[in-house]
Design an enzyme around this catalytic site. Structure first.
Site, mmCIF file in Angstrom:
data_model
loop_
_atom_site.group_PDB
_atom_site.id
_atom_site.type_symbol
_atom_site.label_atom_id
_atom_site.label_comp_id
_atom_site.label_asym_id
_atom_site.label_seq_id
_atom_site.Cartn_x
_atom_site.Cartn_y
_atom_site.Cartn_z
ATOM 1 N N ASN A 9 -8.949 -5.518 -3.791
ATOM 2 C CA ASN A 9 -8.653 -4.026 -4.716
ATOM 3 C C ASN A 9 -8.994 -4.203 -6.147
ATOM 4 O O ASN A 9 -8.213 -4.660 -6.547
ATOM 5 C CB ASN A 9 -7.087 -4.049 -4.088
ATOM 6 C CG ASN A 9 -6.561 -2.762 -5.450
ATOM 7 O OD1 ASN A 9 -7.133 -1.570 -5.838
ATOM 8 N ND2 ASN A 9 -5.149 -2.548 -5.523
ATOM 9 N N LYS A 11 -9.035 -1.593 -8.652
ATOM 10 C CA LYS A 11 -8.037 -0.997 -9.289
ATOM 11 C C LYS A 11 -8.799 -0.495 -10.417
ATOM 12 O O LYS A 11 -9.651 0.981 -9.738
ATOM 13 C CB LYS A 11 -7.315 -1.505 -9.644
ATOM 14 C CG LYS A 11 -6.349 -3.112 -9.067
ATOM 15 C CD LYS A 11 -5.190 -3.513 -10.262
ATOM 16 C CE LYS A 11 -4.254 -5.005 -8.768
ATOM 17 N NZ LYS A 11 -3.211 -5.544 -8.709
ATOM 18 N N HIS A 94 -0.240 1.174 -2.085
ATOM 19 C CA HIS A 94 0.125 -0.324 -3.096
ATOM 20 C C HIS A 94 1.382 0.472 -3.803
ATOM 21 O O HIS A 94 1.684 1.646 -4.146
ATOM 22 C CB HIS A 94 -1.490 0.152 -4.078
ATOM 23 C CG HIS A 94 -1.337 -1.043 -4.830
ATOM 24 N ND1 HIS A 94 -1.061 -1.278 -5.400
ATOM 25 C CD2 HIS A 94 -2.001 -2.458 -3.765
ATOM 26 C CE1 HIS A 94 -1.460 -2.962 -5.831
ATOM 27 N NE2 HIS A 94 -2.237 -3.332 -5.504
ATOM 28 N N GLU A 96 1.202 -0.413 -6.702
ATOM 29 C CA GLU A 96 1.704 0.323 -8.517
ATOM 30 C C GLU A 96 1.892 1.878 -7.895
ATOM 31 O O GLU A 96 1.986 2.285 -8.940
ATOM 32 C CB GLU A 96 0.232 -0.105 -9.161
ATOM 33 C CG GLU A 96 0.047 -2.048 -9.429
ATOM 34 C CD GLU A 96 -0.929 -2.353 -9.394
ATOM 35 O OE1 GLU A 96 -2.190 -1.730 -9.293
ATOM 36 O OE2 GLU A 96 -0.868 -3.521 -9.580
ATOM 37 N N GLU A 166 2.820 -7.413 0.422
ATOM 38 C CA GLU A 166 2.304 -7.830 -0.773
ATOM 39 C C GLU A 166 3.366 -7.783 -1.715
ATOM 40 O O GLU A 166 4.092 -6.303 -2.419
ATOM 41 C CB GLU A 166 1.120 -6.969 -1.414
ATOM 42 C CG GLU A 166 -0.383 -6.895 -1.013
ATOM 43 C CD GLU A 166 -1.407 -6.336 -1.781
ATOM 44 O OE1 GLU A 166 -2.080 -7.022 -1.898
ATOM 45 O OE2 GLU A 166 -0.862 -5.523 -2.995
ATOM 46 N N GLY A 172 -0.677 -9.650 -9.772
ATOM 47 C CA GLY A 172 -1.238 -9.634 -10.839
ATOM 48 C C GLY A 172 -0.068 -10.667 -12.118
ATOM 49 O O GLY A 172 -0.601 -11.068 -12.905
ATOM 50 N N SER A 212 -1.610 -12.428 -6.161
ATOM 51 C CA SER A 212 -2.222 -13.274 -7.146
ATOM 52 C C SER A 212 -2.348 -14.007 -5.720
ATOM 53 O O SER A 212 -2.867 -15.466 -6.046
ATOM 54 C CB SER A 212 -1.723 -14.260 -7.865
ATOM 55 O OG SER A 212 -0.849 -13.507 -8.227
HETATM 56 C C1 PEP Z 1 -3.797 -6.257 -5.220
HETATM 57 O O1 PEP Z 1 -3.511 -5.380 -6.491
HETATM 58 O O2 PEP Z 1 -3.421 -5.785 -4.314
HETATM 59 C C2 PEP Z 1 -2.961 -7.654 -5.510
HETATM 60 C C3 PEP Z 1 -2.871 -8.192 -4.958
HETATM 61 O O3 PEP Z 1 -3.447 -7.950 -6.987
HETATM 62 P P1 PEP Z 1 -3.549 -9.956 -7.300
HETATM 63 O O4 PEP Z 1 -4.314 -10.651 -7.071
HETATM 64 O O5 PEP Z 1 -4.165 -9.035 -8.820
HETATM 65 O O6 PEP Z 1 -2.441 -10.072 -7.418
#
Ligand code: PEP
Length: 252
Positions: A9, A11, A94, A96, A166, A172, A212
């Site tokens: 992703n 972003k 997601h 966000e 997630e 992040g 992460s």
């Molecule tokens: C994501 O944005 O779906 C995500 C898992 O981000 P990160 O790997 O940076 O935690």
């Protein structure tokens, strides 16, 4: 047999020039991957990403889709517009989007239906916030998100959906759920799918972990029996890191 799926992703990162370079760098590094490989890029990068990845095992995805076919929805993109760009996957729900753009289980459900209706595959995200986790609501939250997000979808539609678990507090932040915690929560999500769609559908749906995930923890996470892939944010922006994740190693 289920095929695992690792999706990046990106972003709101990468210009078109940067996209061409990242895809070109990735191609030789992931060409022998056993899993499906997807890069979910910004809308403006879709066309160049697809051209750069043509003839390779890298599939291109988008990061959002609107529920309407067309109309007065400034700033949004329809499923048929994505389909025209030969997008294969689209991320829906997601955290966000839920956090900053008022996405609800209802709008997530409407977006999933529009995507499936246009022949797109969906990466449907669920996950609890830190507050919800600390107050012991993780199971309830992911079950509700799963149930409401998939409401009205039939078994045929479900085959084109991948769920991404997630935990919001792990995205992040550099904090990862332990492999056992991730596995246990994914088991709960699978149970919710079984309840609504039957045992076979619950068993066969692919459920990723995201939050992460990185080269240092991917092997352990991918060794867990319930985890069928990963959704990767930060580490998907560097070819070597993403490739190492895609080429995870497990003992089975
Ligand atoms: C994501 O944005 O779906 C995500 C898992 O981000 P990160 O790997 O940076 O935690």
């Amino acid at each position: 047999m289920k095929r695992n799926i690792i999706a990046g992703n990106w972003k709101m990162n990468k210009t078109q020039e940067e996209t061409k370079k990242l895809i070109a760098d990735l191609i030789p590094l992931v060409k022998d991957a056993q899993c499906e490989v997807v890069c979910c890029v910004p809308f403006t990068d879709i066309d160049v990403a697809r051209k750069a990845a043509r003839g390779t095992n890298i599939q291109i995805g988008a990061q959002n889709v609107h529920w309407a076919e067309s109309g007065a929805f400034t700033g949004e993109i329809s499923a048929s517009m994505l389909k025209e760009l030969k997008v294969k996957y689209v991320i829906v729900g997601h955290s966000e989007r839920r956090q900053y753009f008022n996405e609800t289980n209802g709008t997530v459900n409407a977006r999933i239906k529009a995507a499936l209706g246009a022949g797109l595959k969906v990466i449907f995200c669920v996950g609890e916030t830190l507050r919800e986790r600390e107050s012991g609501e993780t199971q309830k939250v992911v079950m509700t998100q799963t149930h409401e997000g998939l409401e009205g979808i039939d078994r045929k539609g479900l085959k084109n959906i991948v769920i991404a678990y997630e935990p919001v507090w792990a995205i992040g932040t550099g904090k990862t759920a332990t492999a056992k915690d991730a596995n246990d929560t994914i088991k709960v999500i699978r149970k919710a799918v079984r309840k609504d769609f039957g045992r076979a559908s619950g068993n066969s749906i692919r459920i990723q972990y995201g939050g992460s995930m990185n080269p240092a923890n991917v092997d352990e996470l991918m060794s867990m029996p319930e985890i069928d892939g990963g959704l990767i944010g930060g580490a998907s922006l560097t070819a070597e890191k993403f490739a190492r994740i895609v080429n995870y190693q497990t003992n089975d």
